[in-house]
Design a protein around this motif. Sequence first.
Motif: not given
Length: 271
Positions: A247-255, A157-171
Motif C-alpha cells: 500500500d506504499s509508493e515504494d511498491c515496485a513488483a509484478l503481481s 528482485p528481493d522485495t517484501p512483496y516477493g518474499t511474501a508471495m513465495r511464502a504464500m505459494w509454499q504455504g
Amino acid sequence: MTGDRPDEGRYGEAVFRPEQEGEGERIDFGALAYDGVTMARLHALGVGPGWRCLDIGAGTGTVSRRLLDEAGVAQVLAVDRDVRFLAERAVPGLEVREADITDPGFAPGRFRLVHARFVLMHLPDRERLVRALAELVEPGGVLVLGDAVDLTADRAPDTPYGTAMRAMWQGLRATIGTDVSRVPSYPQLLRGAGLERVGAEIHVPPLLPGSPISRFWADTWERSRAAMTATGLVDDAALDGAIRYLDSEDCAALSAGMLTAWGHRPAARPA
C-alpha cells in the motif's frame, strides 16, 4: 474434492473459509482485478445470446452475472462447493448449484461455454479434471480455464512483496495443495483432451496502492497468515511489513499473472 488430502486441508476449510467475515469482499477484489480481462476474452470467443454456460467455482457470481447482463447469454449454471455468496445475489437466468466438481458423479449436462477460473490450481489430478470438463462442452462449444501464474522467480528482485508471495505459494501448497507450477501446461492439457483451436494469454494487473489487486493480496495474506509463517520464509513482522509495502509508493513488483487458456470441441459433422 477427492484424493488423500483430508477435509481440513481443502480450500474453504483450512483457509479462505466462506463464513469468515470479509471473505466475499476479498473474492470481489480479485474479480475487480480480473473480470474485465475474462469478459473481453469470452466476448472474443463469441459468447453471446443463446449460449448456455457453466461457471465453475463461481465465487460471488461476478462473471456469471456479467455473462447474463453484458453478453446476453440464455442461461448460466453457477457451481461452487459453497453457494452462500451466489444465493445472496440471484438474478434472472442464473441457476445456482452446490456441487463438488471432483465428484465422479458431477454431470450437469453439456454447455456451449464451460468456464473455470482460479479453481483447478487448488485441486489434484488436474489432467483428469480437464478431460472431464472438456466432456461437458457441447460440439462447437468452448472450455475456458483461468489460473494464477507465479512471477516471483529466483532471479526476481528481493522485495517484501516477493518474499511474501513465495511464502504464500509454499504455504498454500503445504496446507491445501495449491500448485501453480503446472498452469503453463494448460494449452497442452486442453489439446490432450481432444479440443481444437487452443489458445492462451497472460494478464498481469499493476500493483498500485489501494488497487483491487493489492487489496486482494493483502486480504489473502491475512487469511493465510498461519500457513505462510509456518514456511519459515516470513514471520508476522515481515508479513505486516509486506502488507504495508503493498500500500506504499515504494511498491515496485509484478503481481501474479492470470493465464487464460481455451479450446473448442469440434463441431458435429453433418450426417
